[in-house]
Design a protein around this motif. Structure first.
Motif, PDB file in Angstrom:
ATOM      1  N   ASP A   1      41.431  49.771  37.078  1.00 30.13           N
ATOM      2  CA  ASP A   1      42.811  49.375  37.343  1.00 30.13           C
ATOM      3  C   ASP A   1      42.796  48.262  38.374  1.00 30.13           C
ATOM      4  OD1 ASP A   1      45.555  49.290  37.591  1.00 30.13           O
ATOM      5  OD2 ASP A   1      45.633  50.987  38.962  1.00 30.13           O
ATOM      6  N   GLY A   2      43.229  47.078  37.998  1.00 30.80           N
ATOM      7  CA  GLY A   2      43.276  45.969  38.935  1.00 30.80           C
ATOM      8  C   GLY A   2      41.928  45.321  39.190  1.00 30.80           C
ATOM      9  N   GLY A   3      40.973  45.563  38.315  1.00 33.47           N
ATOM     10  CA  GLY A   3      39.633  45.036  38.509  1.00 33.47           C
ATOM     11  C   GLY A   3      39.561  43.523  38.523  1.00 33.47           C
ATOM     12  N   ASN A   4      40.339  42.872  37.678  1.00 36.67           N
ATOM     13  CA  ASN A   4      40.297  41.412  37.634  1.00 36.67           C
ATOM     14  C   ASN A   4      40.743  40.799  38.947  1.00 36.67           C
ATOM     15  OD1 ASN A   4      39.296  41.227  35.044  1.00 36.67           O
ATOM     16  ND2 ASN A   4      41.310  41.109  34.106  1.00 36.67           N
ATOM     17  N   ASP A   5      41.819  41.315  39.519  1.00 36.63           N
ATOM     18  CA  ASP A   5      42.296  40.788  40.800  1.00 36.63           C
ATOM     19  C   ASP A   5      41.258  40.987  41.899  1.00 36.63           C
ATOM     20  OD1 ASP A   5      44.672  40.033  39.616  1.00 36.63           O
ATOM     21  OD2 ASP A   5      45.750  41.830  40.257  1.00 36.63           O
ATOM     22  N   THR A   6      40.649  42.154  41.924  1.00 38.04           N
ATOM     23  CA  THR A   6      39.630  42.446  42.931  1.00 38.04           C
ATOM     24  C   THR A   6      38.440  41.509  42.786  1.00 38.04           C
ATOM     25  OG1 THR A   6      40.296  44.757  43.027  1.00 38.04           O
ATOM     26  CG2 THR A   6      38.094  44.234  43.844  1.00 38.04           C
ATOM     27  N   MET A   7      37.967  41.328  41.567  1.00 37.44           N
ATOM     28  CA  MET A   7      36.818  40.447  41.345  1.00 37.44           C
ATOM     29  C   MET A   7      37.167  38.997  41.657  1.00 37.44           C
ATOM     30  SD  MET A   7      34.176  42.123  40.659  1.00 37.44           S
ATOM     31  CE  MET A   7      34.722  43.526  41.589  1.00 37.44           C
ATOM     32  N   ASN A   8      38.353  38.552  41.275  1.00 42.84           N
ATOM     33  CA  ASN A   8      38.766  37.180  41.585  1.00 42.84           C
ATOM     34  C   ASN A   8      38.817  36.958  43.088  1.00 42.84           C
ATOM     35  OD1 ASN A   8      38.966  36.438  38.907  1.00 42.84           O
ATOM     36  ND2 ASN A   8      41.148  36.863  38.780  1.00 42.84           N
ATOM     37  N   ASP A   9      39.303  37.947  43.830  1.00 47.92           N
ATOM     38  CA  ASP A   9      39.338  37.826  45.290  1.00 47.92           C
ATOM     39  C   ASP A   9      37.933  37.736  45.869  1.00 47.92           C
ATOM     40  OD1 ASP A   9      42.095  37.933  45.238  1.00 47.92           O
ATOM     41  OD2 ASP A   9      42.201  40.049  45.834  1.00 47.92           O
TER      42      ASP A   9
END
Length: 64
Positions: free
Chosen positions: A33-41
């Motif tokens: 859940d929300g992995g893309n945002d975390t990885m982009n950060d």
């Protein structure tokens, strides 16, 4: 939700999958859940840190 929390806390996907009774592929496909945002950060932070390091080195070399 537990899977996302554990993964974001740094628990290896293999361990999270084992504890939840899933395969890693199922875990990664369905439980993040929300992995893309975390990885982009993380990527942005690493790029910024690398750029800052290169710029500091260039300034030090210029001063010498």
């Amino acid at each position: 939700m537990a899977a996302s929390l554990w993964l974001n806390a740094g628990v290896p996907p293999t361990e999270v999958a084992r504890r939840l009774g899933h395969g890693v592929a199922v875990l990664l496909r369905n439980c993040i859940d929300g992995g893309n945002d975390t990885m982009n950060d993380k990527i942005s932070d690493d790029v910024a840190a690398g750029l800052a390091s290169v710029l500091r080195s260039a300034v030090v070399d210029e001063v010498r």
